[in-house]
Design a protein around this motif. Structure first.
Motif, PDB file in Angstrom:
ATOM      1  N   TRP A   5      20.828  33.457 -21.030  1.00 60.64           N
ATOM      2  CA  TRP A   5      19.724  32.560 -20.765  1.00 60.64           C
ATOM      3  C   TRP A   5      19.984  31.187 -21.342  1.00 60.64           C
ATOM      4  N   TYR A  31      17.165  30.663 -17.100  1.00 64.99           N
ATOM      5  CA  TYR A  31      16.559  29.717 -18.022  1.00 64.99           C
ATOM      6  C   TYR A  31      15.355  30.379 -18.682  1.00 64.99           C
ATOM      7  N   LEU A  32      15.235  30.216 -19.999  1.00 69.76           N
ATOM      8  CA  LEU A  32      14.089  30.731 -20.733  1.00 69.76           C
ATOM      9  C   LEU A  32      13.247  29.547 -21.194  1.00 69.76           C
ATOM     10  N   PHE A  33      11.964  29.597 -20.881  1.00 68.97           N
ATOM     11  CA  PHE A  33      11.018  28.540 -21.238  1.00 68.97           C
ATOM     12  C   PHE A  33      10.037  29.110 -22.247  1.00 68.97           C
ATOM     13  N   ALA A  46       8.685  32.318 -20.290  1.00 68.42           N
ATOM     14  CA  ALA A  46       8.795  32.386 -18.836  1.00 68.42           C
ATOM     15  C   ALA A  46      10.275  32.303 -18.488  1.00 68.42           C
ATOM     16  N   LEU A  47      10.641  32.863 -17.344  1.00 66.01           N
ATOM     17  CA  LEU A  47      12.041  32.958 -16.937  1.00 66.01           C
ATOM     18  C   LEU A  47      12.231  32.339 -15.559  1.00 66.01           C
ATOM     19  N   SER A  48      13.378  31.681 -15.368  1.00 66.97           N
ATOM     20  CA  SER A  48      13.700  31.060 -14.088  1.00 66.97           C
ATOM     21  C   SER A  48      15.177  31.252 -13.775  1.00 66.97           C
ATOM     22  N   HIS A  53      11.550  26.970 -10.870  1.00 65.57           N
ATOM     23  CA  HIS A  53      10.499  27.940 -10.587  1.00 65.57           C
ATOM     24  C   HIS A  53      10.517  29.019 -11.663  1.00 65.57           C
ATOM     25  N   TYR A  54       9.399  29.151 -12.366  1.00 63.64           N
ATOM     26  CA  TYR A  54       9.326  30.062 -13.514  1.00 63.64           C
ATOM     27  C   TYR A  54       8.325  31.182 -13.285  1.00 63.64           C
ATOM     28  N   LYS A  55       8.653  32.323 -13.836  1.00 64.19           N
ATOM     29  CA  LYS A  55       7.746  33.462 -13.829  1.00 64.19           C
ATOM     30  C   LYS A  55       7.460  33.838 -15.276  1.00 64.19           C
TER      31      LYS A  55
END
Length: 198
Positions: A5, A31-33, A46-48, A53-55
């Protein structure tokens, strides 16, 4: 294949790696937010796959219980950083619960460390209590961390005001070896007047 990540912070964007680190690590695949919400003031992830676009992970529920990691019961402004050796993660946050205490005074930051992004060791550092010269501190906000290759240490920096008559300045200190406390006395790093006069 093990997922790697790239880390993002709610405040300051991507954590960068040196070219040497990039050469010895597999490519990143996500990507980790890290962020907080104003109503709950807890750390969320959140992950993308594309950085746009993040989930939300954990059904958008907190990944850390703020009531157990902070003195106030809330945290804001989380900032996450991968360790320079690639063997874990550091995160810092403002120890602040505006729903309970309003906008101040708040005097502490939270230092966190993890090897797997799931299990965290946390320490709330009250700047006003730990450093008598900063007893008047009433705003200790938005900490962030960088690795200083010249010293081989992690530098934590944050915005701080010493009472209503003072202006906000950026202070810094180096963290100790296990990222559980500050190992040096905070010093002024940047003042708004310096920027305006430059």
């Amino acid at each position: 294949m093990k997922k790697r990540w790239i880390l993002l912070s709610c405040c300051m964007g991507i954590s960068l790696l040196s070219q040497a680190q990039k050469n010895r690590q597999a490519p990143y695949t996500a990507y980790l937010f890290t962020y907080f919400t104003g109503n709950d003031e807890s750390v969320r992830f959140a992950l993308s796959n594309d950085g746009y676009h993040y989930k939300a992970l954990n059904n958008n529920r907190p990944v850390l219980g703020s009531d157990t990691i902070s003195a106030t019961g809330g945290v804001r402004d989380p900032h996450i950083l991968r360790r320079a050796d690639g063997k874990g993660f550091y995160m810092v946050a403002t120890d602040m619960h505006t729903a309970k205490n309003g906008w101040g005074p708040n005097k502490a930051i939270v230092l966190m460390q993890s090897g797997n992004l799931t299990d965290w060791k946390t320490h709330s550092i009250n700047i006003a209590e730990s450093y008598p010269q900063y007893a008047a501190a009433d705003r200790v906000w938005a900490p962030q961390t960088i690795f200083d290759p010249a010293t081989g240490k992690y530098m934590v920096y944050w915005s701080m005001r010493l009472g209503a008559q003072d202006s906000d300045k950026i202070y810094y200190a180096y963290a100790n070896k296990d990222f559980s406390a500050l190992a040096s006395t905070p010093q002024v790093l940047l003042h708004r007047q310096w920027v305006q006069s430059a």
